[in-house]
Design an enzyme around this catalytic site. Structure first.
Site, short mmCIF file in Angstrom:
data_model
loop_
_atom_site.label_atom_id
_atom_site.label_comp_id
_atom_site.label_asym_id
_atom_site.label_seq_id
_atom_site.Cartn_x
_atom_site.Cartn_y
_atom_site.Cartn_z
N GLY A 46 -0.71 2.53 2.01
CA GLY A 46 -1.52 2.19 0.90
C GLY A 46 -0.62 1.37 0.04
O GLY A 46 0.70 1.56 -0.06
N GLN A 51 2.63 -2.71 -7.78
CA GLN A 51 3.60 -2.56 -6.69
C GLN A 51 4.04 -3.95 -6.10
O GLN A 51 5.12 -4.15 -5.52
CB GLN A 51 3.31 -1.65 -5.50
CG GLN A 51 3.03 -0.16 -5.95
CD GLN A 51 2.92 0.54 -4.72
OE1 GLN A 51 1.69 0.93 -4.19
NE2 GLN A 51 3.91 1.34 -4.15
N CYS A 90 6.45 6.56 -1.16
CA CYS A 90 5.82 5.44 -1.72
C CYS A 90 6.70 4.25 -1.31
O CYS A 90 7.90 4.47 -1.48
CB CYS A 90 5.89 5.54 -3.43
SG CYS A 90 5.31 4.44 -4.52
N LEU A 91 6.08 3.17 -1.26
CA LEU A 91 6.80 1.96 -0.88
C LEU A 91 7.88 1.47 -2.07
O LEU A 91 8.85 0.75 -1.78
CB LEU A 91 5.92 0.69 -0.50
CG LEU A 91 5.14 1.10 0.80
CD1 LEU A 91 4.13 0.08 1.11
CD2 LEU A 91 6.01 1.04 1.97
N GLU A 133 -2.70 6.08 -4.85
CA GLU A 133 -2.78 4.47 -4.98
C GLU A 133 -3.55 4.41 -6.44
O GLU A 133 -3.06 3.48 -7.22
CB GLU A 133 -3.42 3.88 -4.09
CG GLU A 133 -2.90 3.74 -2.69
CD GLU A 133 -1.53 3.39 -2.67
OE1 GLU A 133 -0.79 2.77 -3.67
OE2 GLU A 133 -0.60 3.98 -2.01
N HIS A 136 -1.09 4.67 -9.25
CA HIS A 136 -0.42 3.57 -9.71
C HIS A 136 -0.96 2.68 -10.62
O HIS A 136 -0.53 2.13 -11.29
CB HIS A 136 -0.31 2.80 -8.18
CG HIS A 136 1.01 3.13 -7.70
ND1 HIS A 136 2.14 3.13 -8.15
CD2 HIS A 136 1.08 3.93 -6.20
CE1 HIS A 136 3.07 3.53 -7.02
NE2 HIS A 136 2.20 3.96 -6.04
NI NI Z 1 3.11 4.51 -4.00
#
Ligand code: NI
Length: 171
Positions: A46, A51, A90-91, A133, A136
Site C-alpha cells: 500500500g 508518502q 510502513c514504507l 493507507e 495516511h
Molecule cells: Ni504506511
C-alpha cells in the site's frame, strides 16, 4: 514507469491532512500508475499520496492474490464492530513493525483512476491496508496507535533513511 522518491518519518508531510482531488484526469491517473510502480519497487502492499510528497487524497493498494487498486477521494463508510490485531509496517518507517488493533471488515467508497465511483466491501489484509493507507491521508501513522512507552521502545533503533539508502528498503 518512473519511481517516485519516498518520504520517510519524521517528515511534516506525513502528519499533514491531505486535500481532495478536485478533478480526476490524466495527470492523477499517471500519478496513480507511478505510485503503483513505486510501491511494487519497494515491495510494499500500500502507498498513499503523502508518502511520495503528494498531499492529494489518494492511495494505491496491491495485496497478494488481488488486483492492484487505486482509491481517489476515498471514504470509509462502515466498519465492523469486530476488531483484531495484525502486524503492520510502513514504507515510510522501514524496519518497524507492530501489532495494531483495527476493525476486521470495512466498506469504502472511492473513485478509480478513470474517475468512476465504486464501493468495496473488504476484509482480511485488504481491509487492513485500506485503513492504514486511509490514515495516511489524515496525517496518521500506525505508530500513533501505540502507547507512548511502547512507541518509544519500538523507535529506539529506527534511523530515518538518507538518500544514500534509496533502493535498500526491502519491506
Ligand atoms: Ni504506511
Amino acid at each position: 514507469m518512473a519511481v517516485i522518491p519516498l518520504v520517510y518519518h519524521p517528515d511534516e508531510r506525513l502528519t499533514t491532512v491531505a486535500t481532495d482531488v478536485p478533478e480526476i484526469g490524466g495527470e492523477i491517473a499517471q500519478l496513480a500508475e507511478e505510485m503503483l510502480a513505486t510501491m511494487h519497487d519497494a515491495r510494499g502492499i500500500g502507498l498513499a499520496g503523502p508518502q511520495v510528497g503528494r498531499m492529494d487524497r489518494l492511495f494505491v493498494v496491491h495485496v497478494p492474490e488481488d488486483e492492484p487498486r487505486v482509491f481517489i477521494n476515498p471514504r470509509i463508510i462502515a466498519a465492523s464492530p469486530d476488531e483484531g490485531p495484525y502486524e503492520e509496517g510502513c514504507l515510510s518507517i522501514p524496519g518497524v513493525w507492530a501489532d495494531i488493533q483495527r476493525p476486521l471488515e470495512i466498506t469504502v467508497e472511492a473513485y478509480d483512476q478513470s474517475g468512476d465511483a465504486f464501493r468495496l466491501d473488504a476484509g482480511g489484509v485488504l481491509a487492513r491496508v485500506i485503513q492504514h493507507e486511509y490514515d495516511h491521508l489524515d496525517g496518521v501513522l500506525f505508530i500513533d496507535y501505540l502507547t507512548r512507552r511502547k512507541r518509544e521502545r519500538l523507535m529506539k533503533t529506527y534511523r530515518k533513511p538518507g538518500p544514500e539508502d534509496d533502493g535498500a528498503v526491502d519491506e
